[in-house]
Each structure stands twice: as C-alpha cells, then as structure tokens.
Design an enzyme around this catalytic site. Structure first.
Site, PDB file in Angstrom:
ATOM      1  N   LYS A 195       0.826  -1.203   0.000  1.00 47.43           N
ATOM      2  CA  LYS A 195       0.000   0.000   0.000  1.00 47.43           C
ATOM      3  C   LYS A 195       0.866   1.261   0.000  1.00 47.43           C
ATOM      4  O   LYS A 195       0.612   2.209  -0.743  1.00 47.43           O
ATOM      5  CB  LYS A 195      -0.923  -0.035   1.218  1.00 47.43           C
ATOM      6  CG  LYS A 195      -2.026   0.989   1.205  1.00 47.43           C
ATOM      7  CD  LYS A 195      -3.079   0.684   2.254  1.00 47.43           C
ATOM      8  CE  LYS A 195      -2.561   0.684   3.655  1.00 47.43           C
ATOM      9  NZ  LYS A 195      -2.031  -0.564   4.173  1.00 47.43           N
TER      10      LYS A 195
ATOM     11  N   THR B 203       4.002   1.376  -0.979  1.00 50.77           N
ATOM     12  CA  THR B 203       4.692   1.343  -2.269  1.00 50.77           C
ATOM     13  C   THR B 203       3.795   1.917  -3.365  1.00 50.77           C
ATOM     14  O   THR B 203       4.247   2.673  -4.232  1.00 50.77           O
ATOM     15  CB  THR B 203       5.094  -0.106  -2.611  1.00 50.77           C
ATOM     16  OG1 THR B 203       5.905  -0.625  -1.557  1.00 50.77           O
ATOM     17  CG2 THR B 203       5.874  -0.171  -3.914  1.00 50.77           C
TER      18      THR B 203
ATOM     19  N   ARG C 205       2.316   8.198   6.505  1.00 51.76           N
ATOM     20  CA  ARG C 205       2.595   8.102   7.938  1.00 51.76           C
ATOM     21  C   ARG C 205       4.065   7.787   8.165  1.00 51.76           C
ATOM     22  O   ARG C 205       4.732   7.210   7.317  1.00 51.76           O
ATOM     23  CB  ARG C 205       1.744   7.000   8.570  1.00 51.76           C
ATOM     24  CG  ARG C 205       0.258   7.311   8.650  1.00 51.76           C
ATOM     25  CD  ARG C 205      -0.526   6.094   9.116  1.00 51.76           C
ATOM     26  NE  ARG C 205      -0.404   5.001   8.171  1.00 51.76           N
ATOM     27  CZ  ARG C 205      -0.580   3.724   8.476  1.00 51.76           C
ATOM     28  NH1 ARG C 205      -0.854   3.364   9.712  1.00 51.76           N
ATOM     29  NH2 ARG C 205      -0.465   2.796   7.554  1.00 51.76           N
TER      30      ARG C 205
ATOM     31  N   LYS D  31       6.752  -6.731   9.932  1.00 51.52           N
ATOM     32  CA  LYS D  31       6.365  -6.050   8.697  1.00 51.52           C
ATOM     33  C   LYS D  31       7.495  -5.246   8.060  1.00 51.52           C
ATOM     34  O   LYS D  31       7.503  -4.995   6.859  1.00 51.52           O
ATOM     35  CB  LYS D  31       5.169  -5.136   8.998  1.00 51.52           C
ATOM     36  CG  LYS D  31       4.392  -4.691   7.777  1.00 51.52           C
ATOM     37  CD  LYS D  31       3.054  -4.106   8.211  1.00 51.52           C
ATOM     38  CE  LYS D  31       2.266  -3.600   7.012  1.00 51.52           C
ATOM     39  NZ  LYS D  31       2.834  -2.375   6.430  1.00 51.52           N
TER      40      LYS D  31
ATOM     41  N   ALA E 260      -3.602   1.406  12.276  1.00 45.87           N
ATOM     42  CA  ALA E 260      -5.027   1.408  11.930  1.00 45.87           C
ATOM     43  C   ALA E 260      -5.806   0.307  12.631  1.00 45.87           C
ATOM     44  O   ALA E 260      -7.036   0.321  12.623  1.00 45.87           O
ATOM     45  CB  ALA E 260      -5.205   1.273  10.422  1.00 45.87           C
TER      46      ALA E 260
ATOM     47  N   PHE F  53      -3.562  -0.747   6.968  1.00 45.50           N
ATOM     48  CA  PHE F  53      -4.166  -2.077   6.830  1.00 45.50           C
ATOM     49  C   PHE F  53      -5.267  -2.077   5.764  1.00 45.50           C
ATOM     50  O   PHE F  53      -5.184  -1.343   4.784  1.00 45.50           O
ATOM     51  CB  PHE F  53      -4.661  -2.589   8.186  1.00 45.50           C
ATOM     52  CG  PHE F  53      -3.541  -2.886   9.152  1.00 45.50           C
ATOM     53  CD1 PHE F  53      -2.543  -3.778   8.825  1.00 45.50           C
ATOM     54  CD2 PHE F  53      -3.480  -2.257  10.386  1.00 45.50           C
ATOM     55  CE1 PHE F  53      -1.494  -4.049   9.700  1.00 45.50           C
ATOM     56  CE2 PHE F  53      -2.441  -2.523  11.278  1.00 45.50           C
ATOM     57  CZ  PHE F  53      -1.453  -3.425  10.923  1.00 45.50           C
TER      58      PHE F  53
ATOM     59  N   PHE G 239       3.691  -9.153  -8.691  1.00 44.31           N
ATOM     60  CA  PHE G 239       4.862  -9.835  -8.148  1.00 44.31           C
ATOM     61  C   PHE G 239       5.414 -10.775  -9.223  1.00 44.31           C
ATOM     62  O   PHE G 239       4.660 -11.306 -10.049  1.00 44.31           O
ATOM     63  CB  PHE G 239       4.493 -10.637  -6.895  1.00 44.31           C
ATOM     64  CG  PHE G 239       4.285  -9.804  -5.662  1.00 44.31           C
ATOM     65  CD1 PHE G 239       5.222  -9.800  -4.637  1.00 44.31           C
ATOM     66  CD2 PHE G 239       3.155  -9.006  -5.525  1.00 44.31           C
ATOM     67  CE1 PHE G 239       5.037  -9.034  -3.494  1.00 44.31           C
ATOM     68  CE2 PHE G 239       2.954  -8.234  -4.391  1.00 44.31           C
ATOM     69  CZ  PHE G 239       3.900  -8.246  -3.368  1.00 44.31           C
TER      70      PHE G 239
ATOM     71  N   TRP H  38       6.762  -1.103  -8.259  1.00 39.01           N
ATOM     72  CA  TRP H  38       7.861  -1.657  -7.463  1.00 39.01           C
ATOM     73  C   TRP H  38       9.098  -1.885  -8.341  1.00 39.01           C
ATOM     74  O   TRP H  38      10.216  -1.603  -7.937  1.00 39.01           O
ATOM     75  CB  TRP H  38       7.416  -2.978  -6.823  1.00 39.01           C
ATOM     76  CG  TRP H  38       8.448  -3.619  -5.939  1.00 39.01           C
ATOM     77  CD1 TRP H  38       8.694  -3.346  -4.624  1.00 39.01           C
ATOM     78  CD2 TRP H  38       9.389  -4.633  -6.320  1.00 39.01           C
ATOM     79  NE1 TRP H  38       9.731  -4.123  -4.158  1.00 39.01           N
ATOM     80  CE2 TRP H  38      10.171  -4.933  -5.183  1.00 39.01           C
ATOM     81  CE3 TRP H  38       9.640  -5.324  -7.506  1.00 39.01           C
ATOM     82  CZ2 TRP H  38      11.181  -5.883  -5.196  1.00 39.01           C
ATOM     83  CZ3 TRP H  38      10.650  -6.277  -7.522  1.00 39.01           C
ATOM     84  CH2 TRP H  38      11.404  -6.553  -6.381  1.00 39.01           C
TER      85      TRP H  38
END
Length: 564
Positions: free
Chosen positions: A72, A74, A95, A106, A278, A309, A390, A418
């Site tokens: 998110k 990214t 944030r 994470k 969140a 999230f 991916f 990405w």
C-alpha cells in the site's frame, strides 16, 4: 535487482531545501533542515497558505492483508511519482514508520523497490524525532500523575482507576502488565500499570488531528487520565489540564507538529508526518501534512495519501473520523490487491503464495469484493483496483483477477511501480485522474454523528465488517450509553485485528452474519473519539520468533544493512 535498502542507498537525492524551493517555491527560511535531505515546514508558512484552493485528494487503501502487507505504501509512492510522470502536480502524504514493525515482522514503511521515499534508513529509524517527542510528552503526563499522588494527591485521583498508561515505540510484550512504585514509599504509590506502543497513544491521535499549536494544546488539556476516588455515582473525570501538564507537553511537541518534507527516488516531494496504527488507532497521517500538501499543489493538483491495513480499518477511520472532523473529502479511492493476498483469503498458507492456485484465488475474491462494496456502496466513492504485480504471479492468475473485476465493472490496472517506479504506475495515474475529474463521488458516512455510540458500533460492524450481531456485556453497554451522553457527536475508533473482517484473526475471506464481541471501550476526549476494542486486540504488540531486528547491521563506515 538490489534490495530495498540497496536501491535507496544508491539514489541520487537532491538537497531538500533546493527541491522544495524549485518544485513549490517554498522559501528556504521557511524550512528547518534536519541534515541535507529532511526538513520541517514552518507553521508560519503553513498559515500563509490558508487562502489557497485545495487540490484533489486520493486515498490508497487495500484488501485485508497478509502479515507482510500488500504494498500500500509502495503504491502510494508509485502513484505519486506516476502523477508527476504524466504531467500532473502531486505530493504524497504518508505516515511515519514505527520502530515496532521495523524490528518486528512487517519492516519499514518507506515503500519498496523503485517506489520509495528517501533517505530510507533515517525515515525508518529516528527520522526527525517526532515519535520520541510524542513518547516524551505522553510519559511526562504519566510521571506527573504519579508524582501528584505521591505529593499528597490534592485532586483525589483514584490510583486504582488511572486510565493513562505509559508508552514506548517498541514491540515488547513483557510491558503489557506491570506493577510500578515497588520498593517502599520513596518510590511512589504502588499500583498496576501498563505500556502501549507509541502509535496507540492518544497523543499520537491528537498530534494527527490537530489543526494548530493552540488546538493541540487545548486537546492535550482535555485528556482524561482517570477519575476521583469517590462512590461511582459521584466520580468526576480528571483532565491533564487539572495537573497543569498540557503546557509542558505542548512545549515538547511544538517542533514535532511541523510536517516533515522528504523526497522519492524520482525526486518528487513527499510529506511524512504522524503514524497511528489502523488496527489499534485511527491509522492516518497528520491533518496538517495532508491539508498543507493539498494547498501546495493547488487547484488542479493531486495529493495521494494512505490509510493503514485493509479498507475495513484504515479507510473506514479515514472516512468516518478524519474526514468527518476536518472536512477533507477524497476524489477517488485506490484499493490495492495482490494475487498472494487473494490466495491467502482463499485458504492458502505462506508456502503456497508463489504457487499457481486458481481455485484458491477465486475463493479469495470474496474479501476484495467486500472491500469494494464498502467503498462504492456505503461511502459512495469511485474506486480503482491496483493489482500489485509480483514476479511469481502467473498470466493465468492475473487474467482471472482482471476478468473478475471487469465483470464487476470495477476499473483495474496492473501496478508495476515496485519494479519500474512512476512509469510502472502511469496507467493507474491516468485512471485516477479520469475518475477524479468526473467528480462523481458523494462521500457518505456509515453512521450519523448524533447516533448513540452503540448504534455507531453496530453500523460499522454490520455494514463494513458483515457481522450479524454485536455481543457486549451489560457493564460495557452502560458505559457506551454514558459516553453517548458525555461525548455527543464523537465518532468511534474500532480496534480489532487487521487479519479478518471479524474479531478472529484466523477467519479469512469475507465471513457473514458472525458475532462481533466488544471487549472494552475508552473515551479519547482529547482526540475526540471513542475507542471500541473488539476481540483480543492488544495495544502493545510482541516480537515474532525471528524478529527483523536480527538481520539489521551496520558496517565500519556507518552503512546500515538489513532494513526493508
């Protein structure tokens, strides 16, 4: 291709004072530099923008994530770069990372691959010290509470009912419950206490919702730390201002309140400020950073922000708390999904994320569909799905996802930011512009401000989560009824697991007609909302069996490795 940190360390950054001046005409004297590549924007300059028209606000959210996240942040960075790439004026608003996940599971929160904000190491570690300032202000109040009791307790604070904990920006399960003041009278009054992680502090929420220094000071003064030691019917709330703590707390926070200015790998301006989780807090960056960015880009420009999230948590709180209390309104919502998250919600374990499984993929659509329903029907906002690509996604899997979304008539784009940076999100940027320019969103709320607190809980539980019923004890129901009278109009901040629509983290997909259990509720009077705890949610996380911290190191030249 290098790791995230290797890519970030190879970046050619521009001095932030020069970049901010060139891109947005910000005078150098209005920026307080923290080294060459980080700066804070002065409150005086922010005030000078008050008559400027806002740009368009884009919210990035996601389906319910796997433990590693779905990209998110990214996507927020990649989309910001992409909007600039296609000729629009754009600033991203993120944030700040917490050290808990940085050293836990994470990892950091500066994006990934070629869609990152830099300097990545600084941002993911101490940055400009905002979180340290928030922790210091929080713990100053904690110290003043216990000192007041020790020095005679003229306010008649009930030590058994103090609701103000202590905080630290680290995952440390050993601090969830403890006894303080041990060792006799010189060490204070012995009582039960607890630690939360900094991002769950009410001061973090106040920091992120404050509109000015004076507003922040007023909010800090309204914090309820406990109640007087009297019969239940006679108890009175005790506020931080009763301890004369709010002035000193504001002094610790006055510089932190200035939004942080940094840049992407493609030398586009980003603002990173504030960082509540969140799942246990309201999950959005600071209002000041968001509003300032909107005024800097001006009419015709774009600001891309994110909420933590899945859309059941961060987006719900962004729309029902942040937008309701500040007047912000997004023009478009981007929902991030991944093939691996869809397979996860179709029942696949981590060992199957990289293996083609069309049956599980199809089963996992239920989770994404529920998030789409919430944004489109309950909030009535236009949205586009970014399918974050991916390398292990197969052509058949990607086609199945796109076919499903096409059938639902949901705009969708394959995001390759990405790997390719802004150019890899150009199609997403064009779709966002198209939807935003149509201006079709109306932005409804899930509940009305004047509803009772329990009715608000039921509205979120049934409409957003899909619950059939809400379980609550008589004691807690009476507390919520009391809050409805004492704090009329307050929105609610639901605290629950991020892993499921339900309060059970093991339930994947989109469960229906389940019972959501309310386990606690606290009034965050300074922040201006009621926190409602569901299930076994904890405000102090623990480290995993193999924490990310074990892979982080520094060489003789001070070069950090292992951050991600």
């Amino acid at each position: 291709m290098g790791t995230d940190i290797e890519i970030a360390q190879a970046a050619t950054m521009k001095p932030i004072i020069d970049l901010a001046g060139t891109k947005f005409g910000i005078p150098k004297e209005e920026l307080d530099p923290y080294g060459h590549y980080k700066a804070k924007l002065s409150m005086g300059y922010i005030d000078s923008l008050k008559d400027k028209k806002d740009g368009k606000l884009i919210l990035v959210t996601a389906m319910s994530p796997t433990p590693a996240g779905e990209g998110k942040t990214t996507t927020t960075v990649g989309l910001s770069d992409a909007l600039n790439y296609i000729g629009k004026t754009c600033i991203g608003a993120l944030r700040e990372p917490s050290l808990g996940p940085v050293f836990g599971v994470k990892g950091g929160a500066a994006g990934g691959g070629y869609a990152q904000v830099v300097p990545m190491e600084d941002i993911n570690l101490h940055f400009t010290g905002d979180f340290h300032a928030i922790a210091a202000a929080h713990n100053l109040l904690s110290a003043m509470i216990d000192n007041h009791i020790h020095q005679g307790n003229s306010l008649n604070i009930d030590p058994r009912n103090i609701t103000w904990p202590r905080v630290v920006d680290m995952n440390d399960r050993a601090l969830r419950k403890l006894i303080i003041g041990m060792g006799g009278r010189p060490n204070g009054y012995m009582r039960d206490d607890m630690f939360k992680i900094v991002v769950a502090s009410e001061i973090m929420a106040i920091f992120c919702l404050a509109t000015s220094i004076s507003d922040m000071k007023d909010r800090l003064g309204r914090i309820i730390i406990g109640h007087t030691n009297e019969e239940v019917k006679d108890r009175k709330p005790i506020y931080a201002r009763d301890l004369n703590a709010h002035g000193a707390m504001t002094a610790l926070l006055k510089d932190a309140l200035k939004p942080n200015v940094v840049q992407t790998l493609e030398n586009n301006v980003m603002m990173i400020h504030g960082g509540p989780f969140a799942n246990i807090a309201h999950g959005c960056n600071s209002y000041l950073a968001t509003k300032t960015a909107l005024q800097l880009v001006g009419e015709g420009g774009y600001v891309v922000t994110e909420a933590g999230f899945g859309a059941d948590l961060g987006a719900e709180k962004f729309l029902d708390i942040k937008c309701r209390t500040t007047g912000l309104k997004p023009s478009c919502v981007v929902i991030v999904c991944t093939v691996k998250a869809l397979k996860h919600h179709g029942g696949v374990g981590a060992d199957g994320y990289k293996v083609e499984n069309l049956e599980a993929l199809k089963k996992g659509f239920a989770n994404l569909d529920k998030h789409l329903e919430n944004i489109r029907e309950h909030y009535q906002l236009p949205c586009v799905v970014s399918i974050n690509h991916f390398y292990h996604d197969t052509d058949a899997e990607i086609k199945m996802v796109q076919d499903h979304l096409d059938e639902l008539k949901v705009p969708n784009v394959i995001g390759k930011h990405w790997l390719e940076g802004g150019a890899g999100a150009a199609e997403l940027a064009k779709k966002v512009v198209e939807l935003s320019e149509k201006g079709e969103g109306t932005h409804k709320y899930v509940y009305e401000s004047d509803e009772p607190v329990f009715a608000k809980v039921c509205a979120v539980a049934k409409k957003i989560y899909g619950a059939g019923d809400v379980k609550i004890s008589d004691l807690l129901k009476r507390r919520l009824d009391k809050f409805s009278k004492e704090f009329p109009g307050f929105p609610i901040c639901m605290a629950k697991t991020q892993s499921s629509f339900s309060d059970n983290p093991t339930v994947r997909g989109a469960p229906k007609d389940f019972t959501l259990e309310v386990t606690d509720a606290v009034a965050s009077n300074g922040a201006g909302f009621i926190v409602v705890m569901c299930g076994e949610i904890m405000t102090m996380p623990g480290l995993p069996k193999v924490p990310a911290a074990e892979k982080i190191d520094v060489d003789e030249k001070g070069m950090i490795s292992g951050l991600f």
